[in-house]
Write a protein that holds these residues in place. Structure first.
Motif: not given
Length: 599
Positions: A62-65, A67-68, A93-95
């Motif tokens: 899960d790219t967003a998770n 990266v976060a 990809i991350l807010s």
């Protein structure tokens, strides 16, 4: 001045050596920190970039998770993670990710190189006016690692990981190394100064002690602490031992010098020590007495009579003996060369004042000659006339009576000579019996003059007396004073020509009573006046008349008799005008216990 001292040199040497070592060590540590720590961080950051790239490029994550989570974890290690597209914009990809990235960072990452599928590793400062990069990023170098970002095996952007050196504390480490070096140099300076002082303090004390010893303070010692027994302490102990031995030697030499000085000063003989250049080095009082007879008593130059003897000693290297005479004094000289190993370095002269000995020897010879002369004539006459009687040359009673009269006169003359010699010998030995009584000078002088009336009449000389009032009553030995006047008046009559005058003048002055015998004879030459009171001395032979029966002892007897009365006898004379013998006697002769031997 500090560089000229042992303390300064030792302190400066230690400081230079330690400073050099610390500086080299600091440079080496900085280099090692820079090399080791930075490289390790670059490798770690590069590995982290590879892991992030692999995970993001995987479809299973899960790219967003991811990266976060990666950004959250990376921030805990002061690391930033950014994902950008091919235009350098941040991918959404991350807010929470930044909306833009400074172009300087993209340029530093060399985006085109990353998009070509390569990894970029860069180090350097990224100045920017944008708010994205905070002040630490603007002021410090940045470690940057960029890797391609793939999606469906297609490169769509780049993953950038970066952090600053300040965050890595490399500068702090270098600063602490530098500060440690400075502290080390400072501590070394203090330690070196303390060490050099402790080392050189005994040397300074020995220097001061040596200076004091050079000024004559041989009792100076260097203090040594009992618990400090190193080489310097051993040197100080040796120095104290040397100082003690030197003090003992100096005291011994001083004692010997004082003894030698005392011996020299107590010697009757004079001693001179002469250098090779002819200058007087050491003298004693008798020698100073000789030197004082010359014009340069304090110049330490050798007197001319001694200089010739000194040159002879130096040339021949043999002992010299001889006499020198200066201003009526005679000195016997014995001069011996002084050697320094095999070379003559001077001479020592022993001087003895032999004036009295030479005079006594001269008097002895003169005495024997004069007595022989005085006895020869009467003995010859006695022998001749006695032989005439034995040979019966005298035929008539008148001739025999005349011969007998001559023999009797010469016998009496010899008797008077022997008697006067005995009296003079007793006087010169100091035995004169003075028995004073009160005397009336008027009666006394008249009686003495009457005794010579017949002799004056025979010689056709006028004898008179002149007493100047007031004349006190005197306390003298009448016989001794009469003997004085007898000799003076008899000499005056014998040496005064016919129709001459002899006057006995008596007068009183504050210092005593004067008895002057004045004649109008031929006088005495001036050069003979100092010697008229010597025994057997006869001045002008013209003063002796053919019938003179003088022995040459009368005036010497007068001198001793006058001295026995604490008086003084003088003579004044001028050739062709006459002579005056003046005798001054105190009014009263001072005796103890009414009787005294006076010499």
């Amino acid at each position: 001045m500090i560089l000229r001292s042992v303390v300064g040199k030792l302190w400066l040497t230690i400081i230079i050596l330690v400073s050099l070592v610390l500086i080299l060590l600091s440079l080496f540590l900085n280099q090692q920190v820079e090399k080791t720590y930075v490289q390790d961080q670059q490798i770690s950051l590069s590995k982290l970039a590879d892991v992030v790239q692999r995970k993001l490029n995987s479809s299973e994550v899960d790219t967003a998770n991811y990266v976060a989570n990666t950004i959250a974890i990376a921030k805990q290690f002061n690391t930033h993670v950014v994902v950008i597209d091919q235009k350098g914009k941040v991918l959404p990809i991350l807010s929470t990710i930044e909306e833009s990235v400074p172009k300087e960072l993209v340029q530093k990452a060399n985006l085109s190189h990353i998009l070509a599928g390569n990894k970029t590793v860069a180090v350097g400062r990224i100045p920017s006016t944008e708010s994205y990069l905070t002040s630490p990023f603007q002021k410090n170098d940045v470690f940057l690692v960029g890797v391609p970002y793939k999606k469906a095996n297609k490169i769509v952007g780049a993953i950038l990981l970066y952090q600053t050196k300040d965050q890595l504390s490399v500068a702090d480490i270098k600063h602490w190394i530098f500060y440690s070096a400075l502290i080390g140099i400072a501590l070394t300076t203090v330690f070196a100064f303390f060490l050099s002082t402790r080392i050189t303090q005994p040397l300074i004390q020995m220097q001061k002690a040596a200076e004091k010893m050079a000024l004559g303070q041989f009792s100076t010692r260097v203090r040594v602490r009992p618990h400090e027994r190193d080489e310097i302490a051993d040197l100080a102990i040796t120095f104290n031992r040397m100082a003690r031995q030197l003090e003992e030697s100096i005291n011994l030499l001083s004692h010997e010098k004082e003894q030698l000085t005392s011996i020299l000063r107590s010697m009757v003989d004079g001693v001179l020590t002469i250098s090779a250049s002819g200058k007087v080095i050491v003298t004693n009082p008798p020698a100073e007495k000789l030197l004082s007879l010359y014009e340069f008593p304090h110049s330490r130059l050798l007197p001319p009579p001694l200089e010739s003897a000194f040159r002879q000693v130096l040339e021949e290297e043999q002992e010299y003996q001889g006499d020198i005479t200066e201003q009526g004094r005679t000195w016997a000289v014995v001069m011996t060369p002084l050697y320094a190993r095999d070379q003559v370095r001077g001479a020592v002269a022993v001087l003895r004042d032999v004036t009295d000995e030479r005079l006594l020897d001269k008097f002895r010879k003169d005495f024997v000659a004069n007595v022989s002369h005085e006895l020869r004539t009467p003995l010859a006459m006695l022998q001749g006339y006695s032989e005439a009687l034995l040979d019966e040359i005298a035929e008539t009673p008148e001739v025999r009576h005349e011969i007998a009269q001559v023999i009797n006169d010469e016998s009496q003359r010899m008797g008077r000579l022997v008697s006067q010699l005995l009296d003079l010998a007793r006087m010169e030995a100091g035995y004169i019996d003075i028995e004073p009584n009160f005397i009336n000078l008027h009666t006394f002088i008249q009686r003495v003059c009457r005794k010579f009336a017949n002799l004056a009449e025979e010689q056709k000389v006028t004898l008179s007396s002149d007493l100047q009032e007031p004349i006190p009553e005197v306390f003298w030995d009448a016989d001794k004073v009469e003997q004085i006047l007898t000799n003076l008046i008899g000499n005056a009559i014998r040496h005064t020509p016919e129709n001459g005058n002899v006057t006995v003048e008596v007068y009183w002055r504050d210092e005593g009573v004067y008895l002057d015998v004045v004649d109008t004879g031929t006088g005495i030459p001036e050069e003979d006046l100092p010697f008229v009171f010597e025994r057997f001395y006869k001045a002008d032979k013209a003063r002796k008349r053919n019938n003179s029966s003088g022995t040459g002892l009368g005036l010497s007897i007068v001198k001793h008799l006058v001295k026995a009365h604490d008086g003084e006898a003088t003579v004044r004379s001028k050739v062709g005008e006459g002579t005056t013998f003046s005798v001054r006697l105190p009014v009263e002769v001072q005796l103890e216990d009414d009787e005294e031997l006076i010499g």
